[in-house]
Write a protein that holds these residues in place. Structure first.
Motif, mmCIF file in Angstrom:
data_model
loop_
_atom_site.group_PDB
_atom_site.id
_atom_site.type_symbol
_atom_site.label_atom_id
_atom_site.label_comp_id
_atom_site.label_asym_id
_atom_site.label_seq_id
_atom_site.Cartn_x
_atom_site.Cartn_y
_atom_site.Cartn_z
ATOM 1 N N VAL A 77 32.426 35.934 31.931
ATOM 2 C CA VAL A 77 31.652 37.068 31.392
ATOM 3 C C VAL A 77 32.125 38.373 32.023
ATOM 4 O O VAL A 77 32.323 39.381 31.326
ATOM 5 N N GLN A 78 32.332 38.379 33.329
ATOM 6 C CA GLN A 78 32.800 39.588 34.008
ATOM 7 C C GLN A 78 34.198 39.985 33.525
ATOM 8 O O GLN A 78 34.485 41.175 33.322
ATOM 9 N N ILE A 79 35.057 39.009 33.338
ATOM 10 C CA ILE A 79 36.417 39.297 32.867
ATOM 11 C C ILE A 79 36.376 39.881 31.457
ATOM 12 O O ILE A 79 37.110 40.831 31.141
ATOM 13 N N VAL A 206 33.580 44.241 37.381
ATOM 14 C CA VAL A 206 33.140 44.882 36.140
ATOM 15 C C VAL A 206 33.086 46.392 36.348
ATOM 16 O O VAL A 206 32.136 46.909 36.934
ATOM 17 N N PRO A 207 34.107 47.135 35.905
ATOM 18 C CA PRO A 207 34.054 48.598 36.015
ATOM 19 C C PRO A 207 32.959 49.167 35.112
ATOM 20 O O PRO A 207 32.539 48.526 34.147
ATOM 21 N N GLY A 278 42.978 54.358 44.713
ATOM 22 C CA GLY A 278 42.508 53.120 44.113
ATOM 23 C C GLY A 278 42.324 53.239 42.610
ATOM 24 O O GLY A 278 41.789 54.238 42.110
ATOM 25 N N GLY A 279 42.744 52.228 41.869
ATOM 26 C CA GLY A 279 42.609 52.242 40.417
ATOM 27 C C GLY A 279 41.497 51.329 39.936
ATOM 28 O O GLY A 279 40.743 50.746 40.721
ATOM 29 N N GLU A 280 41.394 51.233 38.619
ATOM 30 C CA GLU A 280 40.515 50.303 37.912
ATOM 31 C C GLU A 280 39.027 50.632 37.987
ATOM 32 O O GLU A 280 38.199 49.815 37.621
ATOM 33 N N ASP A 281 38.666 51.827 38.446
ATOM 34 C CA ASP A 281 37.268 52.235 38.323
ATOM 35 C C ASP A 281 36.999 52.765 36.916
ATOM 36 O O ASP A 281 35.874 52.734 36.442
ATOM 37 N N HIS A 282 38.047 53.305 36.298
ATOM 38 C CA HIS A 282 37.953 53.886 34.960
ATOM 39 C C HIS A 282 36.913 54.993 34.896
ATOM 40 O O HIS A 282 36.151 55.123 33.925
#
Length: 334
Positions: A77-79, A206-207, A278-282
């Motif tokens: 679900v998180q993915i 989960v961003p 850091g990435g992936e926070d969007h």
């Protein structure tokens, strides 16, 4: 790390090979409600999604098991939520409203149906959070679990906000969270107790893109905009390159939440490094002509500078010696 279907308890579950492609798709679409913008949803040869002004913002991205996510770190679900969020953020970064997502899934034949069910549940949850829905897609067999998402967006009569519009003197501001996903990844990678760091772990799994903030920025006249997928310095560098300007960031204006400080203390690092690279926070970051045009919920962190000569495309952090625009790259060494 575990591959889909290799867990000892999963061998008694139904697999995608046993139920078949069309049953997997049927399980993904059963009982789902499409928004008014979906004219034709899943079940036909192609989806039809309304675009109020005749223009469609479109973006696509791919996630590969072991590279972009791990089933021993995150639930299906998180993915699924993460797959939609990182694509929806690209639409928000154009100042558009998400209107639909097309999802293609590749997986090994022995993948438990519970995994694909979880992925689909997460995708639908995040699509709804973005104000849209999953309108179509495909399922194929592949050696690895792979998710490919194409996001569609409606500009609703507004001009798209590009990376190339920043001007000297503009203010730099962001909306959303910075450094949380990097902190969560650091905790996951560390061989130590993870207790007490649930907030940053959840942020990595989960961003939470500020979807509405992109529309607010467009309506307020933002001169440039992008999402922070690779890192603040790296993504601001994309704006600086496209606009032929320089960027000056004041680290004193960057908020360092308690959750980041706690994780940084445990990891023995400077939390500002996570915030800057850091990435992936969007989160979203962009430029605005003046303070009065910065929408509520956005934080000013610097100013656009001249980009002449060696300063073109340069991102400078006041008082800190940064070794270039470090951040995530897709083909770095592992």
């Amino acid at each position: 790390m575990d591959q889909p279907g290799t867990e000892s308890g999963a061998r008694t579950e139904s697999t995608v090979a046993q139920v078949g492609e069309f049953e997997v798709i049927a399980r993904a679409t059963a009982g789902r409600v499409q928004p008014a913008s979906t004219i034709v949803g899943p079940g036909d040869d192609a989806a039809v999604v309304a675009a109020s002004d005749g223009r469609i913002a479109a973006s696509t991205d791919m996630l590969v098991h072991g590279r972009h996510f791990r089933l021993d770190w995150s639930s299906p679900v998180q993915i699924g939520r993460k797959a939609i969020a990182q694509n929806g953020a690209d639409i928000a970064a154009m100042g558009a409203q998400c209107s639909g997502f097309l999802v293609s899934l590749g997986c090994p034949a022995d993948t438990p149906v519970s995994v694909t069910d979880g992925l689909n549940e997460g995708m639908w949850l995040e699509a709804v959070a973005a104000g849209a829905a999953v309108v179509g897609g495909d399922v194929v067999q592949s050696p690895e679990l792979v998710i490919s998402v194409t996001a569609l967006g409606d500009l609703q009569g507004r001009a798209p906000v590009l990376r190339s519009g920043a001007r000297v003197g503009d203010l730099i501001a962001y909306a959303g969270r910075l450094g949380w996903s990097a902190a969560g990844l650091a905790v996951l990678l560390a061989d130590r107790d993870r207790s007490g760091h649930d907030e940053v772990l959840d942020a990595h799994r989960v961003p939470v893109p500020p979807y509405r903030a992109g529309i607010d920025a467009a309506e307020a006249g933002a001169t440039s905009l992008t999402d922070v997928s690779d890192g603040l310095l790296s993504d601001l560098g994309h704006i600086a390159d496209a606009s032929d300007v320089g960027m000056i960031i004041d680290p004193e204006l960057l908020d360092v939440p308690t959750e980041l400080r706690s994780a940084a203390t445990a990891m023995g690092v400077d939390p500002l490094d996570w915030i800057l690279t850091g990435g992936e926070d969007h989160a979203l970051v962009g430029t605005f002509e003046e303070l009065g045009s910065v929408p509520r919920g956005w934080t000013v962190i610097g100013r656009v500078a001249s980009g002449s000569g060696e300063q073109a495309g340069r991102v400078t952090v006041v008082g800190r010696d940064r070794p270039g625009r470090s951040g995530w790259t897709s083909f770095d060494s592992e």
